[in-house]
Design a protein around this motif. Structure first.
Motif, PDB file in Angstrom:
ATOM      1  N   LYS A  80       0.846  -1.208   0.000  1.00  0.00           N
ATOM      2  CA  LYS A  80       0.000   0.000   0.000  1.00  0.00           C
ATOM      3  C   LYS A  80       0.873   1.247   0.000  1.00  0.00           C
ATOM      4  O   LYS A  80       0.576   2.227  -0.682  1.00  0.00           O
ATOM      5  CB  LYS A  80      -0.909   0.011   1.231  1.00  0.00           C
ATOM      6  N   ILE A  81       1.952   1.215   0.787  1.00  0.00           N
ATOM      7  CA  ILE A  81       2.841   2.379   0.859  1.00  0.00           C
ATOM      8  C   ILE A  81       3.472   2.643  -0.513  1.00  0.00           C
ATOM      9  O   ILE A  81       3.503   3.781  -0.984  1.00  0.00           O
ATOM     10  CB  ILE A  81       3.915   2.158   1.942  1.00  0.00           C
ATOM     11  N   LEU A  82       3.928   1.579  -1.161  1.00  0.00           N
ATOM     12  CA  LEU A  82       4.541   1.760  -2.487  1.00  0.00           C
ATOM     13  C   LEU A  82       3.512   2.301  -3.485  1.00  0.00           C
ATOM     14  O   LEU A  82       3.797   3.223  -4.246  1.00  0.00           O
ATOM     15  CB  LEU A  82       5.091   0.434  -3.017  1.00  0.00           C
ATOM     16  N   ALA A  83       2.318   1.712  -3.448  1.00  0.00           N
ATOM     17  CA  ALA A  83       1.272   2.150  -4.386  1.00  0.00           C
ATOM     18  C   ALA A  83       0.944   3.617  -4.138  1.00  0.00           C
ATOM     19  O   ALA A  83       0.719   4.395  -5.075  1.00  0.00           O
ATOM     20  CB  ALA A  83       0.026   1.283  -4.223  1.00  0.00           C
ATOM     21  N   ASP A  84       0.970   4.021  -2.870  1.00  0.00           N
ATOM     22  CA  ASP A  84       0.685   5.407  -2.515  1.00  0.00           C
ATOM     23  C   ASP A  84       1.801   6.332  -3.043  1.00  0.00           C
ATOM     24  O   ASP A  84       1.522   7.400  -3.600  1.00  0.00           O
ATOM     25  CB  ASP A  84       0.593   5.487  -0.977  1.00  0.00           C
ATOM     26  N   ASP A  85       3.058   5.894  -2.909  1.00  0.00           N
ATOM     27  CA  ASP A  85       4.181   6.694  -3.417  1.00  0.00           C
ATOM     28  C   ASP A  85       4.083   6.876  -4.933  1.00  0.00           C
ATOM     29  O   ASP A  85       4.390   7.937  -5.459  1.00  0.00           O
ATOM     30  CB  ASP A  85       5.516   6.011  -3.095  1.00  0.00           C
ATOM     31  N   VAL A  86       3.650   5.816  -5.592  1.00  0.00           N
ATOM     32  CA  VAL A  86       3.529   5.887  -7.047  1.00  0.00           C
ATOM     33  C   VAL A  86       2.396   6.843  -7.421  1.00  0.00           C
ATOM     34  O   VAL A  86       2.556   7.719  -8.269  1.00  0.00           O
ATOM     35  CB  VAL A  86       3.294   4.468  -7.635  1.00  0.00           C
ATOM     36  N   ALA A  87       1.249   6.696  -6.741  1.00  0.00           N
ATOM     37  CA  ALA A  87       0.086   7.518  -7.086  1.00  0.00           C
ATOM     38  C   ALA A  87       0.300   8.978  -6.700  1.00  0.00           C
ATOM     39  O   ALA A  87      -0.032   9.892  -7.446  1.00  0.00           O
ATOM     40  CB  ALA A  87      -1.154   6.968  -6.387  1.00  0.00           C
ATOM     41  N   ARG A  88       0.894   9.214  -5.517  1.00  0.00           N
ATOM     42  CA  ARG A  88       0.985  10.574  -4.972  1.00  0.00           C
ATOM     43  C   ARG A  88       2.094  11.392  -5.618  1.00  0.00           C
ATOM     44  O   ARG A  88       1.936  12.563  -5.904  1.00  0.00           O
ATOM     45  CB  ARG A  88       1.205  10.463  -3.459  1.00  0.00           C
ATOM     46  N   ARG A  89       3.257  10.730  -5.811  1.00  0.00           N
ATOM     47  CA  ARG A  89       4.371  11.557  -6.301  1.00  0.00           C
ATOM     48  C   ARG A  89       5.099  10.932  -7.482  1.00  0.00           C
ATOM     49  O   ARG A  89       6.232  11.274  -7.773  1.00  0.00           O
ATOM     50  CB  ARG A  89       5.330  11.915  -5.160  1.00  0.00           C
ATOM     51  N   GLY A  90       4.427   9.961  -8.132  1.00  0.00           N
ATOM     52  CA  GLY A  90       4.989   9.383  -9.357  1.00  0.00           C
ATOM     53  C   GLY A  90       6.317   8.677  -9.148  1.00  0.00           C
ATOM     54  O   GLY A  90       7.156   8.642 -10.053  1.00  0.00           O
ATOM     55  N   ALA A  91       6.500   8.096  -7.942  1.00  0.00           N
ATOM     56  CA  ALA A  91       7.745   7.367  -7.680  1.00  0.00           C
ATOM     57  C   ALA A  91       7.843   6.154  -8.609  1.00  0.00           C
ATOM     58  O   ALA A  91       6.824   5.655  -9.100  1.00  0.00           O
ATOM     59  CB  ALA A  91       7.784   6.905  -6.232  1.00  0.00           C
TER      60      ALA A  91
END
Ligand SMILES: Nc1ncnc2c1ncn2[C@@H]1O[C@H](COP(=O)(O)OP(=O)(O)OP(=O)(O)O)[C@@H](O)[C@H]1O
Length: 300
Positions: free
Chosen positions: A167-178
């Protein structure tokens, strides 16, 4: 975007990467799988700027990574070998990375750190290998680097922690395009984490796909008939990649989308027909056979 173009990397006589090419788009979670020695860690080290390619280029955002100080803030490499200052604690390492990474988040550090049974004030050199690996993952996720490279960092993790980290990784991808690259020997470790998968063999990518597209390309169908249909006719209509017959029951892996396949089967008047979930491994086996590779030889 991470771009590797025709990268060759030798260690003495060993060709660890052999004209390796890939493009990893920003905002992806890219799973890199391959057997021991296929070159996964070498590729991550090249992205992290640890090694210089012997031939070809590795670029991030169109700039070379080797000896490029601008990349220090952008890339965090969670290696399978751990580098901590002698006698340091996790809190001390976090303070070090907080100075190095402009996006370092103490809030994230406390949140992720709290998921693991790790005492942040204990010396890291007293930790087990598994705990040291978890420490590296906690620090990497807290760095909030734009490009996070995880070398086998998720293998063998507790399923509950895995789900939380996913979930944390998915959030990083969605929120700041990591952009995240995760390596593993095991496709099953990556199945639920990634949106793209690349398979390495002898220093090159032999197969690379977006997972949604990959899964939509095949379906598994179970159907019962009485009598069995004319198989030649059925094969003429459906691209059947695998077929198992047990009495009146057919189990098939078919190329194509399940709705369309079931519709075609309905013309044969089945007693019942249903589509079943296909594991990523089954998809890989079939896709790789189609391009002339034996999955088991490549992975094991
Ligand atoms: N520092 C090094 N010195 C000499 N040979 C190396 C070095 N690093 C990697 N190699 C060789 O390069 C090849 C690729 O190794 P690499 O570690 O990249 O593979 P890998 O896919 O990450 O393997 P594993 O899954 O076992 O970690 C192997 O043959 C390995 O022995």
């Amino acid at each position: 975007m991470i771009k590797a173009a025709n990268v060759v990397k030798f260690f003495d006589d060993t060709r660890a990467l052999d004209h390796f090419c890939t493009t990893i788009e920003d905002g992806s979670i890219y799973g890199l799988i391959g057997s021991n020695g296929s070159g996964k860690s070498t590729f991550l080290r090249l992205i992290a700027g640890v090694y210089r390619p012997d031939e070809g280029q590795v670029e991030i955002e169109d700039a070379p990574v080797f000896e490029n100080p601008l990349m220090k803030d952008k890339v965090f490499f969670v290696s399978d070998e751990f580098y901590y200052f002698p006698q340091s604690t996790m809190d001390e390492m976090a303070a070090f990375y907080a100075k190095m990474y402009s996006g370092f988040s103490w809030e994230r550090y406390r949140k992720v750190g709290g998921m693991f049974p790790i005492d942040p004030s204990r010396k890291i050199n007293t930790f087990s290998k598994g705990m040291q690996r978890q420490t590296a993952l906690i620090l990497g996720l807290s760095s909030q680097a734009q490009y996070l490279l995880l070398d086998e960092a998720f293998d063998g993790l507790d399923p509950i922690i895995r789900t939380a980290l996913r979930k944390i990784l998915a959030d990083d991808v969605a929120r700041r395009g990591a952009t995240v690259i995760i390596t593993s020997h095991n496709l099953r470790e990556l199945e639920d984490m990634c949106d793209h998968v690349g398979l390495m063999h002898k220093g090159a990518i032999v197969f690379e796909r977006e997972l949604d597209e990959l899964k939509l390309g095949f379906c598994k169908v179970q159907a019962a008939f009485k009598p069995l249909p004319d198989m030649d006719r059925l094969r003429g209509e459906l691209e059947i990649l695998q077929l198992e017959t047990r009495g009146s029951l057919l189990n098939m892996v078919v190329r194509g989308e399940s709705g369309r396949v079931l519709e075609k089967l309905s013309a044969y008047d089945p007693l019942f027909a249903e589509s079943l979930p296909l594991t990523l491994e089954e998809v890989f086996i079939n896709e790789m056979e189609a391009i002339g590779y034996d999955y088991n030889n490549v992975i094991f």
